[in-house]
Design an enzyme around this catalytic site. Structure first.
Site, PDB file in Angstrom:
ATOM      1  N   ALA A  32     -12.199 -31.880  11.437  1.00 48.42           N
ATOM      2  CA  ALA A  32     -13.653 -31.694  11.500  1.00 48.42           C
ATOM      3  C   ALA A  32     -14.284 -31.864  10.122  1.00 48.42           C
ATOM      4  O   ALA A  32     -13.751 -31.361   9.133  1.00 48.42           O
ATOM      5  CB  ALA A  32     -13.983 -30.314  12.047  1.00 48.42           C
ATOM      6  N   ASP A  68     -15.623 -11.410 -10.786  1.00 53.18           N
ATOM      7  CA  ASP A  68     -16.258 -12.292  -9.808  1.00 53.18           C
ATOM      8  C   ASP A  68     -17.673 -12.649 -10.269  1.00 53.18           C
ATOM      9  O   ASP A  68     -18.428 -11.777 -10.721  1.00 53.18           O
ATOM     10  CB  ASP A  68     -16.318 -11.552  -8.470  1.00 53.18           C
ATOM     11  N   THR A  92      -8.041 -17.624  -5.967  1.00 49.64           N
ATOM     12  CA  THR A  92      -7.242 -18.838  -5.798  1.00 49.64           C
ATOM     13  C   THR A  92      -6.665 -19.329  -7.133  1.00 49.64           C
ATOM     14  O   THR A  92      -5.840 -20.231  -7.131  1.00 49.64           O
ATOM     15  CB  THR A  92      -8.078 -19.986  -5.163  1.00 49.64           C
ATOM     16  N   TYR A 122     -19.036 -27.070   3.242  1.00 52.31           N
ATOM     17  CA  TYR A 122     -18.687 -27.091   1.818  1.00 52.31           C
ATOM     18  C   TYR A 122     -19.689 -27.950   1.042  1.00 52.31           C
ATOM     19  O   TYR A 122     -20.283 -27.512   0.046  1.00 52.31           O
ATOM     20  CB  TYR A 122     -17.255 -27.620   1.649  1.00 52.31           C
ATOM     21  N   ILE A 180      -1.319 -37.176   9.669  1.00 54.41           N
ATOM     22  CA  ILE A 180      -2.440 -38.001   9.197  1.00 54.41           C
ATOM     23  C   ILE A 180      -3.625 -37.729  10.117  1.00 54.41           C
ATOM     24  O   ILE A 180      -3.601 -38.088  11.307  1.00 54.41           O
ATOM     25  CB  ILE A 180      -2.068 -39.495   9.201  1.00 54.41           C
ATOM     26  N   LEU A 188      -9.267 -14.761  -9.788  1.00 56.87           N
ATOM     27  CA  LEU A 188      -7.858 -14.956  -9.418  1.00 56.87           C
ATOM     28  C   LEU A 188      -7.626 -14.896  -7.905  1.00 56.87           C
ATOM     29  O   LEU A 188      -6.502 -14.650  -7.462  1.00 56.87           O
ATOM     30  CB  LEU A 188      -6.932 -13.967 -10.153  1.00 56.87           C
TER      31      LEU A 188
HETATM   32  N1  UDP Z   1      -5.445 -35.346   5.106  1.00 60.30           N
HETATM   33  C1  UDP Z   1      -4.456 -35.638   6.049  1.00 60.30           C
HETATM   34  N2  UDP Z   1      -3.430 -34.749   6.208  1.00 60.30           N
HETATM   35  C2  UDP Z   1      -3.342 -33.592   5.505  1.00 60.30           C
HETATM   36  C3  UDP Z   1      -4.352 -33.314   4.539  1.00 60.30           C
HETATM   37  C4  UDP Z   1      -5.384 -34.211   4.369  1.00 60.30           C
HETATM   38  O1  UDP Z   1      -4.513 -36.664   6.711  1.00 60.30           O
HETATM   39  O2  UDP Z   1      -2.398 -32.818   5.738  1.00 60.30           O
HETATM   40  C5  UDP Z   1      -6.539 -36.289   4.925  1.00 60.30           C
HETATM   41  C6  UDP Z   1      -7.938 -35.718   5.164  1.00 60.30           C
HETATM   42  O3  UDP Z   1      -8.259 -35.729   6.545  1.00 60.30           O
HETATM   43  C7  UDP Z   1      -8.794 -36.669   4.339  1.00 60.30           C
HETATM   44  C8  UDP Z   1      -7.888 -37.028   3.145  1.00 60.30           C
HETATM   45  O4  UDP Z   1      -6.562 -36.686   3.568  1.00 60.30           O
HETATM   46  O5  UDP Z   1      -9.018 -37.857   5.059  1.00 60.30           O
HETATM   47  C9  UDP Z   1      -8.209 -36.235   1.891  1.00 60.30           C
HETATM   48  O6  UDP Z   1      -8.303 -34.868   2.237  1.00 60.30           O
HETATM   49  P1  UDP Z   1      -8.255 -33.716   1.161  1.00 60.30           P
HETATM   50  O7  UDP Z   1      -8.284 -32.412   1.895  1.00 60.30           O
HETATM   51  O8  UDP Z   1      -7.129 -33.962   0.219  1.00 60.30           O
HETATM   52  O9  UDP Z   1      -9.583 -33.910   0.312  1.00 60.30           O
HETATM   53  P2  UDP Z   1     -11.140 -34.012   0.772  1.00 60.30           P
HETATM   54  O10 UDP Z   1     -11.400 -35.488   1.011  1.00 60.30           O
HETATM   55  O11 UDP Z   1     -11.347 -33.156   1.972  1.00 60.30           O
HETATM   56  O12 UDP Z   1     -11.883 -33.506  -0.420  1.00 60.30           O
END
Ligand code: UDP
Length: 333
Positions: free
Chosen positions: A284, A51, A35, A142, A208, A33
């Site tokens: 990043a 856990d 997240t 990740y 974006i 729990l």
């Molecule tokens: N993204 C964005 N603005 C936000 C959150 C995400 O432009 O506030 C972009 C992110 O850089 C990626 C896409 O949306 O290009 C999907 O990101 P998300 O974190 O949803 O999933 P991921 O691809 O990391 O698993």
């Protein structure tokens, strides 16, 4: 026979638990729990809070749930930017957690596991759509933590005969059609729920991240799958292992790519809201384009995703958002 779902109170896990229960499986859920949300767990599933890094806790649950036919493992951290800032958190929980889990599975003679892997294990693809056999060179911690999990599982299969299916998810979105369960992260980092928070007036605008990628409109391209379709694939994968097939990995995607700007436009259409957005620097660890070749899951697992329209996916997420403006309401929001 019982299916134990680790991380069954999380976004994808709770949808899988719900599907399993609906299909008549006996289900036990483990979740710490951190997240996850207790209210997200279908009440017909038995719930254990704890856990997966806690070996004594796993022994207790695996001792109590005696006849375990398989594990479905969702219990992991999955936020790319956080993994870049704090990689050890990811290696500890995701990769380390998998080692503890596999030791416990070995000792309790549990021989099947279906596990959440990710498109992030591929890194920046040389070609799209990405096939399961393509090189796995993650660009973020990740993805690296999940790739290590896949490798650990491979060697555990070789040595102990623990069979696995690694499901490499592309971008998951949406919610159960009746809006009773859905996505609730705090803080939220994912594109679709952030866009919908803007639509709902909870945020001023969308940023974006990156508009100079080599894509159709300069923004990242991703492949979106509905969470219920994703949940279905786990059950098919479990049955595949139960039928005696060998360990394998499958991409789960739609094989269609949508740019971040296209997702924004689709959400404006679905919600009827203006959803202000501004260009922002790259985030990043983001690969430019991730699109799945998903024919392997379709032909071998007989996976048939029901949602093939990204607007329909967003519509289900919006339905959940409107009926649960504060999510599960358990984080003081
Ligand atoms: N993204 C964005 N603005 C936000 C959150 C995400 O432009 O506030 C972009 C992110 O850089 C990626 C896409 O949306 O290009 C999907 O990101 P998300 O974190 O949803 O999933 P991921 O691809 O990391 O698993």
């Amino acid at each position: 026979m019982t299916v134990v779902v680790l991380g069954g109170a999380g976004y994808i896990g709770s949808h899988a638990v719900d599907q399993l229960v609906q299909k008549g499986y006996d289900v036990a859920v483990i979740d710490n729990l951190i997240t996850g949300h207790r209210n997200a767990v279908n009440p017909k599933a038995r719930f254990y809070q704890g856990d997966i890094r806690d070996r004594a806790f796993l022994d207790e649950v695996f001792g109590q749930e005696q006849d375990i036919e398989g594990i479905i493992h969702f219990a992991a951290f999955s936020v790319v930017p956080e993994s870049m800032a704090n990689p050890l958190k990811y290696f500890d929980n995701n990769t380390g957690g998998m080692i503890t889990l596999l030791k416990a599975m070995k000792d309790h003679d549990i021989k099947r596991i279906v596990f959440s892997s990710t498109a992030a294990t591929y890194g920046e693809p040389k070609q799209v759509p990405i096939k399961e056999t393509d090189p796995q060179v993650p660009t973020n911690a990740y993805g690296e933590s999940k790739l290590a999990m896949e490798k650990i599982m491979h060697w555990s299969d070789v040595a102990y005969g623990i069979k696995f299916v690694a499901l490499r998810y592309f971008n998951v979105a949406g919610a159960k059609a009746d809006g009773s369960i859905g996505e609730d992260h705090s803080p939220e980092t994912h594109l679709v729920p952030i866009i919908l928070q803007v639509a709902a007036g909870e945020r001023d605008g969308l940023k974006i991240f990156g508009t100079d990628y080599p894509t159709k409109d300069g923004t990242n391209v991703r492949d979106y799958v509905h969470v219920v379709d994703l949940a279905d694939a786990h059950i098919l994968a479990l049955e595949y292992l139960k039928a005696g097939h060998d360990s394998d990995a499958f991409n789960l995607g739609s094989s269609n790519g949508f740019s971040n700007r296209e997702i924004l436009a689709a959400a404006r259409e679905v919600t009827g809201q203006p959803i202000p957005a501004e260009d922002a620097p790259r985030r990043a660890g983001d690969p430019s384009t991730l699109i799945a070749a998903s024919d392997k899951a379709r032909s071998i697992l007989h996976w048939e995703p029901k949602y093939d329209d990204v607007k329909e996916i967003i519509k289900t997420a919006w339905n959940w958002k409107q009926s649960h403006p504060h999510g599960y309401g358990d984080r003081g929001q």
